[in-house]
Write a protein that holds these residues in place. Structure first.
Motif, PDB file in Angstrom:
ATOM      1  N   TYR A  42       0.808  -1.213   0.000  1.00  0.00           N
ATOM      2  CA  TYR A  42       0.000   0.000   0.000  1.00  0.00           C
ATOM      3  C   TYR A  42       0.847   1.272   0.000  1.00  0.00           C
ATOM      4  CZ  TYR A  42      -3.744  -3.239   1.076  1.00  0.00           C
ATOM      5  OH  TYR A  42      -4.641  -4.265   1.023  1.00  0.00           O
ATOM      6  N   VAL A  45       0.734   3.525  -3.502  1.00  0.00           N
ATOM      7  CA  VAL A  45      -0.595   3.692  -4.075  1.00  0.00           C
ATOM      8  C   VAL A  45      -0.943   5.172  -4.026  1.00  0.00           C
ATOM      9  CG1 VAL A  45      -3.038   3.109  -3.854  1.00  0.00           C
ATOM     10  CG2 VAL A  45      -1.307   1.399  -3.327  1.00  0.00           C
ATOM     11  N   ARG A 122      -8.583  -0.002   4.046  1.00  0.00           N
ATOM     12  CA  ARG A 122      -7.519   0.997   4.123  1.00  0.00           C
ATOM     13  C   ARG A 122      -8.069   2.269   3.492  1.00  0.00           C
ATOM     14  NH1 ARG A 122      -2.380  -0.560   5.813  1.00  0.00           N
ATOM     15  NH2 ARG A 122      -2.227  -2.806   6.001  1.00  0.00           N
TER      16      ARG A 122
END
Length: 139
Positions: A42, A45, A122
């Motif tokens: 992540y 991103v 998330r």
């Protein structure tokens, strides 16, 4: 299910040039978290710049960026543009009803959205300068 995100303000934003400030807006997305996806996945991103300003619904939800392994997501919600200045204020509540699917290491698109069912998520929030209509840049 629905997730509410309150976007309040930002402080001490940089100038566009020696005389002026930009107006700013925020992009918000949820990503379905998966135990099979390592947290490091992540870190690279970000919201895709192709969707900023006009949020074209036909965009692929997930695309690979120019850097190896980075992913760009189409935002699921946008704030309005703030007034130009160093301390933009929105005081805006955004409601999200779905999320991007989990980020598998080799993902290249596929299902655009997954419904919210109480699963782990998330949150991705990004701030962008809007210096001209349809324009935007990451801050």
């Amino acid at each position: 299910c629905v997730v509410g995100v309150e976007v309040v303000e930002a402080k001490d934003m940089p100038r566009l040039d020696a005389l002026s400030y930009a107006s700013f807006f925020c992009c918000v997305s949820l990503i379905e978290a998966s135990p099979s996806v390592p947290p490091a996945r992540y870190q690279n991103v970000e919201h895709t710049s192709r969707a900023l300003g006009d949020a074209d619904p036909e965009l692929e939800a997930i695309e690979h960026g120019p850097e190896h392994g980075s992913l760009h997501l189409a935002p699921l919600a946008l704030t309005r543009a703030s007034e130009a200045g160093p301390n933009p204020t929105w005081n805006q509540n955004l409601r999200l009803f779905d999320a991007h699917p989990p980020l598998a290491p080799t993902q290249t698109g596929g299902e655009r959205r997954v419904p919210l069912t109480g699963q782990p998520l998330r949150l991705l929030v990004s701030l962008h300068a809007k210096s001209s209509p349809g324009g935007g840049g990451h801050i």
